[in-house]
Design a protein around this motif. Structure first.
Motif, short mmCIF file in Angstrom:
data_model
loop_
_atom_site.label_atom_id
_atom_site.label_comp_id
_atom_site.label_asym_id
_atom_site.label_seq_id
_atom_site.Cartn_x
_atom_site.Cartn_y
_atom_site.Cartn_z
N CYS A 49 0.81 -1.21 0.00
CA CYS A 49 0.00 0.00 0.00
C CYS A 49 0.85 1.27 0.00
O CYS A 49 2.08 1.21 0.08
N ILE A 50 0.18 2.38 -0.05
CA ILE A 50 0.84 3.69 -0.08
C ILE A 50 1.69 3.90 1.18
O ILE A 50 2.76 4.50 1.12
N ARG A 51 1.24 3.38 2.31
CA ARG A 51 2.01 3.53 3.55
C ARG A 51 3.37 2.83 3.42
O ARG A 51 4.37 3.32 3.95
N MET A 52 3.40 1.71 2.72
CA MET A 52 4.67 1.02 2.51
C MET A 52 5.58 1.86 1.62
O MET A 52 6.78 1.96 1.87
N LEU A 53 5.01 2.48 0.61
CA LEU A 53 5.80 3.37 -0.25
C LEU A 53 6.37 4.52 0.57
O LEU A 53 7.55 4.85 0.42
N TYR A 54 5.56 5.11 1.44
CA TYR A 54 6.06 6.17 2.32
C TYR A 54 7.21 5.64 3.19
O TYR A 54 8.21 6.32 3.39
N GLY A 55 7.04 4.44 3.72
CA GLY A 55 8.07 3.85 4.57
C GLY A 55 9.37 3.64 3.83
O GLY A 55 10.46 3.92 4.35
N ILE A 56 9.26 3.17 2.60
CA ILE A 56 10.48 2.95 1.80
C ILE A 56 11.15 4.28 1.49
O ILE A 56 12.37 4.40 1.59
N GLN A 57 10.36 5.30 1.14
CA GLN A 57 10.94 6.61 0.87
C GLN A 57 11.63 7.15 2.12
O GLN A 57 12.74 7.70 2.04
N GLY A 58 11.00 6.99 3.26
CA GLY A 58 11.61 7.42 4.51
C GLY A 58 12.91 6.68 4.78
O GLY A 58 13.89 7.28 5.23
N ALA A 59 12.92 5.38 4.49
CA ALA A 59 14.14 4.60 4.69
C ALA A 59 15.26 5.12 3.79
O ALA A 59 16.41 5.26 4.23
N VAL A 60 14.93 5.41 2.55
CA VAL A 60 15.91 5.96 1.61
C VAL A 60 16.44 7.30 2.12
O VAL A 60 17.64 7.57 2.06
#
Length: 83
Positions: A49-60
């Protein structure tokens, strides 16, 4: 080299999905970028989901997903909707 789980927002589930997607280190994640990493994860887990995308961006970016700017979130939402 380090562990993906040492990055913000990366727990055991996301780390496992990233590894399955061929991304095994923080350096690889940064090189691939959040959008490409998410596409790879989404091929493995269609429920990503979009929350996972946000999480990955935050990790980057090295920040918690709640700290992403509104402009970044809007860009990611547009990307997510385009998939």
């Amino acid at each position: 080299m380090g562990s993906l789980s040492a990055l913000p927002n990366v727990g055991s589930v996301l780390e496992g999905l990233l590894v399955q997607a061929g991304i095994t280190t923080p350096e690889e994640l940064r090189a691939v970028g959040a959008k490409e990493a998410f596409v790879r994860v989404k091929l493995i887990d269609p429920t990503a989901c979009i929350r996972m995308l946000y999480g990955i961006q935050g990790a980057v970016d090295g920040v918690k997903d709640v700290s992403l700017s509104e402009s970044t979130k809007q860009e990611l939402k547009a990307f997510f909707r385009s998939l």
